[in-house]
Design a protein around this motif. Structure first.
Motif, PDB file in Angstrom:
ATOM      1  N   TRP A 101      25.706   6.842  20.760  1.00 31.18           N
ATOM      2  CA  TRP A 101      26.459   5.664  21.178  1.00 31.18           C
ATOM      3  C   TRP A 101      27.493   5.255  20.137  1.00 31.18           C
TER       4      TRP A 101
ATOM      5  N   HIS B 281      20.505   7.758  23.768  1.00 32.03           N
ATOM      6  CA  HIS B 281      20.129   6.450  24.312  1.00 32.03           C
ATOM      7  C   HIS B 281      20.092   6.571  25.832  1.00 32.03           C
TER       8      HIS B 281
ATOM      9  N   TRP C 280      13.371  -0.352  20.630  1.00 33.16           N
ATOM     10  CA  TRP C 280      13.879  -1.671  20.233  1.00 33.16           C
ATOM     11  C   TRP C 280      14.021  -2.509  21.495  1.00 33.16           C
TER      12      TRP C 280
ATOM     13  N   GLU D 130      11.290  -0.787  16.198  1.00 32.24           N
ATOM     14  CA  GLU D 130      12.437  -1.340  15.463  1.00 32.24           C
ATOM     15  C   GLU D 130      12.442  -2.858  15.577  1.00 32.24           C
TER      16      GLU D 130
ATOM     17  N   LYS E 229      14.015  -6.765  14.726  1.00 29.30           N
ATOM     18  CA  LYS E 229      15.343  -7.370  14.580  1.00 29.30           C
ATOM     19  C   LYS E 229      15.211  -8.878  14.593  1.00 29.30           C
TER      20      LYS E 229
ATOM     21  N   ASP F 101      16.306  -1.026  10.559  1.00 30.96           N
ATOM     22  CA  ASP F 101      17.750  -1.069  10.800  1.00 30.96           C
ATOM     23  C   ASP F 101      18.301  -2.084   9.798  1.00 30.96           C
TER      24      ASP F 101
ATOM     25  N   HIS G 110      19.297  -5.756  10.633  1.00 27.18           N
ATOM     26  CA  HIS G 110      18.354  -6.577  11.420  1.00 27.18           C
ATOM     27  C   HIS G 110      17.574  -7.581  10.586  1.00 27.18           C
TER      28      HIS G 110
ATOM     29  N   HIS H  50      17.864   3.061  10.596  1.00 23.08           N
ATOM     30  CA  HIS H  50      19.163   2.977  11.256  1.00 23.08           C
ATOM     31  C   HIS H  50      20.087   2.438  10.193  1.00 23.08           C
TER      32      HIS H  50
ATOM     33  N   ASP I 150      24.067  -8.733  12.638  1.00 22.89           N
ATOM     34  CA  ASP I 150      23.912  -7.302  12.945  1.00 22.89           C
ATOM     35  C   ASP I 150      25.287  -6.717  13.248  1.00 22.89           C
TER      36      ASP I 150
ATOM     37  N   ASP J 254      23.282   4.025  12.773  1.00 24.59           N
ATOM     38  CA  ASP J 254      23.388   3.202  13.979  1.00 24.59           C
ATOM     39  C   ASP J 254      24.502   2.211  13.727  1.00 24.59           C
TER      40      ASP J 254
ATOM     41  N   ILE K 148      28.748  -3.599  23.069  1.00 21.05           N
ATOM     42  CA  ILE K 148      28.771  -2.649  21.943  1.00 21.05           C
ATOM     43  C   ILE K 148      29.226  -1.251  22.376  1.00 21.05           C
TER      44      ILE K 148
HETATM   45  C1  LRH Z   1      19.795  -3.056  18.367  1.00 19.59           C
HETATM   46  C2  LRH Z   1      20.054  -1.623  17.949  1.00 19.59           C
HETATM   47  C3  LRH Z   1      19.062  -0.626  18.504  1.00 19.59           C
HETATM   48  C4  LRH Z   1      19.804   0.139  19.549  1.00 19.59           C
HETATM   49  C5  LRH Z   1      21.020  -0.618  19.751  1.00 19.59           C
HETATM   50  C6  LRH Z   1      22.182   0.199  20.216  1.00 19.59           C
HETATM   51  O1  LRH Z   1      20.661  -3.926  17.706  1.00 19.59           O
HETATM   52  O2  LRH Z   1      20.156  -1.558  16.578  1.00 19.59           O
HETATM   53  O3  LRH Z   1      18.714   0.319  17.559  1.00 19.59           O
HETATM   54  O4  LRH Z   1      19.078   0.435  20.623  1.00 19.59           O
HETATM   55  O5  LRH Z   1      21.294  -1.237  18.523  1.00 19.59           O
END
Ligand code: LRH
Ligand code: MN
Length: 430
Positions: free
Chosen positions: A56, A100, A179, A219, A221, A254, A257, A281, A289, A327, A429
């Motif tokens: 992504w 993803h 996550w 994960e 956050k 991450d 987070h 991440h 974030d 990430d 995003i």
């Molecule tokens: C959530 C996150 C998670 C992913 C997304 C794209 O903030 O870090 O790892 O699924 O971003």
């Protein structure tokens, strides 16, 4: 699309830069020899370093306000893999891709797997998505997914994760990352303890279905998309859950987070000590974030995190096998350039962390000599290891100057011609 970033162009560009790399490498080699460090051994370690790329991250990212697509954006997972091949060709340290689902749902998993393999790439971690509603989805995740008060919604979210596992097996993945954005925007909206109980009930089902040899990454956050309480908000909650689940569940960190100024390297040290560090991440952030390029805002923090990781690696801490993944959201840069640069910044921090004189550091720590202890770290951090990074890339068939070679290759311009932009303006995003 058959435009290849040809090896001849790469070789020509490397030839132009080889003289200064060798000069700087020899000079650094002499400097490090005086510190009892063998530059060749360090370069071998650098060449073995690996970090996975997020599928992504190959398209232009955005925020809730807007996304400004760039030229030649990948329009499907196959074009994302083509762009990952370019990153791998030039930096040599990124053979893995995290997928993803459903963003990367393939019609034929076998076709996708062989398409990646043919380009020297493998599918690393699978990532489920129960933070968005899909067009044909019966039940909404507006009020949560694995922790929703409605068992039918939890069921739907668990089913999606089980489908990711099945698909992952066909793609050759070996881990699954969960996550969830579940949480509340107002005090009282959620029963905080019951929400966590619901989470554990749901994720236990996913854990029970984990294929042989796989690992489950949880994960945490702090906030977003929920702005008052998040069910898996911090490493403590994540750690409790992975302990509850079993030996194949681990906590993924991450970097974006956490609340500002949280000591992330200490969280890393704890998870290493507890044998529950999934991996990372990697990205960077100034406020929330932000998903900015790794090492772009707080390079010293990145170094301190790798200092903990290298200390564990050298101490052969039992079960220490972290998965390194990027990430990031590339809102204003060419995603390929940002991914190459970020992979290099991780490697820089890793190599610098191997320059820490750990014997001297231990003496300073035992002797409570705070100043010399800090100086032992700063001396490593302040060492310009660029010649080692460039030499490791070059010896592995990559580019001394990845961004320079990429720009002079005209790859993006050719992709802009080959991939007419879809009229998909909007926000978010991806
Ligand atoms: C959530 C996150 C998670 C992913 C997304 C794209 O903030 O870090 O790892 O699924 O971003
Ligand atoms: Mn992440």
């Amino acid at each position: 699309m058959s435009f290849e970033l040809d090896s001849e162009h790469l070789a020509t560009e490397n030839q132009k830069r080889m003289k200064w790399v060798e000069e700087d490498y020899d000079h650094l080699g002499r400097q490090l020899a005086r510190r009892g460090v063998d530059i060749e051994k360090l370069t071998e370690r650098a060449a073995a370093f690996r970090v996975s790329v997020p599928s992504w991250g190959l398209g232009t990212g955005g925020t809730r306000f807007a996304r400004f697509p760039g030229p030649g954006e990948p329009r499907n997972v196959f074009e994302k893999i083509e762009d990952c091949e370019v990153v791998l060709k030039l930096v040599r340290s990124t053979p893995g891709i995290s997928l993803h689902i459903p963003w990367d749902q393939p019609e034929s998993p076998a076709e996708l797997k062989s398409f990646a393999q043919a380009r020297g790439l493998f599918i690393d971690s699978m990532n489920s998505n129960t933070f968005q509603d899909q067009p044909d989805q019966p039940l909404s995740y507006k009020f949560g997914s694995l922790t929703h008060t409605d068992p039918a919604v939890r069921r739907q979210a668990v089913e999606h994760n089980l489908e990711c596992l099945e698909l992952g097996v066909e793609l050759g993945a070996r881990s699954h990352t969960v996550w969830i954005g579940d949480g509340g925007n107002f005090p009282g909206q959620l029963h905080l303890r019951k929400a966590l109980d619901r989470y554990l009930d749901s994720v236990r089902e996913i854990y029970r279905a984990l294929p042989d040899g796989w690992r489950l990454f949880i994960e945490h956050k702090l906030y977003e998309p929920a702005f008052y309480s998040t069910v898996i908000a911090d490493w403590g909650t994540s750690y409790y859950c992975v302990r509850e689940l079993g030996e194949r569940a681990f906590s993924l960190v991450d970097l974006g987070h956490h609340a500002p100024n949280v000591n992330i390297e200490m969280i890393v040290a704890r998870l290493v000590q507890f044998g529950k560090l999934a991996g990372f991440h990697f990205n960077d952030s100034k406020y929330g974030d932000d998903d900015l390029d790794a090492g772009s805002i707080k390079p010293f923090q990145l170094f301190l995190i790798f200092n903990e990781l290298v200390d564990a690696e050298l101490a052969s801490v039992p079960g220490f096998d972290p998965a390194y993944m990027l990430d990031q959201s590339h809102n204003v840069t060419d995603p390929i350039e940002s991914l190459m640069t970020s992979a290099a910044e991780l490697l820089r921090a890793y190599v610098q962390a191997h320059l820490v004189d750990r014997e001297a550091l231990a003496q300073h720590q035992d002797g409570n000599d705070a100043l010399l202890a800090l100086q032992a770290l700063k001396r490593a951090f302040n060492t310009d290891v660029e010649p080692i990074l460039a030499m490791a890339r070059c010896r592995a068939g990559g580019a001394i100057d990845p961004v320079g070679v990429y720009r002079s290759s005209g790859y993006r311009r050719r992709m802009a011609e080959a991939r007419p932009a879809t009229a998909r303006l909007g926000a978010g995003i991806v």
